[in-house]
Design an enzyme around this catalytic site. Structure first.
Site, PDB file in Angstrom:
ATOM      1  N   GLU A 258      -3.031   8.300  -3.764  1.00  0.00           N
ATOM      2  CA  GLU A 258      -3.433   7.424  -4.859  1.00  0.00           C
ATOM      3  C   GLU A 258      -4.870   7.734  -5.241  1.00  0.00           C
ATOM      4  OE1 GLU A 258      -4.141   2.703  -5.306  1.00  0.00           O
ATOM      5  OE2 GLU A 258      -2.145   3.248  -4.553  1.00  0.00           O
TER       6      GLU A 258
ATOM      7  N   HIS B 104      -1.816   0.611  -9.646  1.00  0.00           N
ATOM      8  CA  HIS B 104      -2.435  -0.346  -8.715  1.00  0.00           C
ATOM      9  C   HIS B 104      -3.165  -1.450  -9.485  1.00  0.00           C
ATOM     10  CE1 HIS B 104      -4.052  -0.659  -4.319  1.00  0.00           C
ATOM     11  NE2 HIS B 104      -3.809  -1.847  -4.845  1.00  0.00           N
TER      12      HIS B 104
ATOM     13  N   ARG C  22       0.851  -1.178   0.000  1.00  0.00           N
ATOM     14  CA  ARG C  22       0.000   0.000   0.000  1.00  0.00           C
ATOM     15  C   ARG C  22       0.890   1.231   0.000  1.00  0.00           C
ATOM     16  NH1 ARG C  22      -3.362  -3.083  -1.347  1.00  0.00           N
ATOM     17  NH2 ARG C  22      -5.445  -3.438  -0.439  1.00  0.00           N
TER      18      ARG C  22
END
Length: 309
Positions: free
Chosen positions: A253, A272, A225
């Protein structure tokens, strides 16, 4: 009882169920298939996807199980009501994430981003790219010795690398070191792979001191993450060119268009997508089917999330 899932595709995968179980497709929070009463088992969508159904968590009075499609549960641990079991999708993303890690490492070592930029310019060039680096002989430190870490290790082993594992606590019998050993392990690592969940313990794990301990020419691979790494410290270290990075996640993000991280030549960024493969949904629904049968039989559910893990 009702079972809510977000894809019509999943209904046949769940197979034959008792007549008392009704499976409905709840893929749009603005257009629910029925009243939320009676929903005991729920598979939400991935958070941030179109028609994000995560807000329904407060609207299901009879909810007993939330089965996540993701391995990470950090966005849910503080939202699930008391008496509701939260389960993640441990195992579902192993192969896809491991493939992404190996692809990212090889692409960066063999200078594929530089060659792609040359291709975009229509230039056949070998300078200053040859010879490139190689994976053989590298010392790889995997931080996160769970199922994805094992999958990454299995795929890296044939490349003649030296593997070292780190977890929250040491497991000497398995050759796994504790996080507290990182100051000693980082200076000997050519490649550092992050595969930890995002918890209070792992947030900003990768700080200025962590990065400074990595040797010149090392590579950081973040498949965990974004907030596991301090963004200011990460940019400061990467902007020197001393180390390289492969990032599937960032903080923030999505990474804003004007963020200077985009333009560093020693950084490879993907949006991602580590787990986003064609086989993802079939694997998710096979897990849901198994979990639902355990729930109906009164058996303990797998992958229960406790303490953020």
């Amino acid at each position: 009882m009702k079972v809510w899932i977000p894809h019509k595709f999943g209904i046949p995968v769940l197979g034959d169920l008792p007549d008392s179980v009704v499976v409905e497709v709840a893929d749009d929070p603005q257009n629910l298939p029925s009243a939320p009463d009676g929903v005991e088992f729920w598979l939400p969508t991935f958070i941030g996807m179109p028609h994000d159904t995560s807000r329904l968590i407060t609207e299901l009075p009879d909810l007993r199980v939330v089965q996540l499609p993701s391995a990470g549960a950090e966005a849910w641990v503080d939202r699930v009501p008391a008496g509701v079991t939260l389960c993640n999708a441990r195992g579902v993303h192993d192969s896809s994430t491991a493939e992404w890690v190996v692809t990212g490492i090889l692409s960066q070592l063999r200078a594929f981003p530089s060659f792609l930029r040359a291709q975009d310019r229509g230039v056949w060039t070998t300078e200053p790219y040859l010879p490139t680096d190689e994976l053989a002989g590298k010392r790889v430190l995997i931080i996160g010795a769970g199922s994805i870490g094992s999958a990454v290790a299995a795929r890296l082993a044939p490349f003649e690398v030296e593997l070292t594992f780190v977890a929250r606590t040491a497991r000497p019998a398995e050759g796994v070191h504790a996080v507290t050993d990182l100051p000693r392990l980082l200076p000997a690592a050519d490649i550092v792979v992050l595969l930890v969940p995002l918890t209070t313990e792992t947030r900003r794990l990768v700080d200025a001191r962590f990065l400074a301990a990595m040797p010149d020419g090392a590579m950081l691979v973040n498949a965990a993450r974004g907030p596991v790494a301090d963004p200011a410290a990460l940019f400061a270290e990467l902007s020197t060119g001393r180390i390289a990075a492969v990032l599937d996640v960032t903080d923030p993000e999505p990474l804003p268009p004007g963020d200077p991280l985009w333009h560093l030549p020693n950084v490879l960024i993907t949006p991602h997508v580590g787990a986003q493969v064609h086989g993802l949904l079939p694997r998710v629904y096979r897990l849901v089917a198994a979990q639902l049968r355990r729930y109906l039989a009164g058996e303990p559910l797998r992958n229960q999330v406790t303490g953020g893990y």
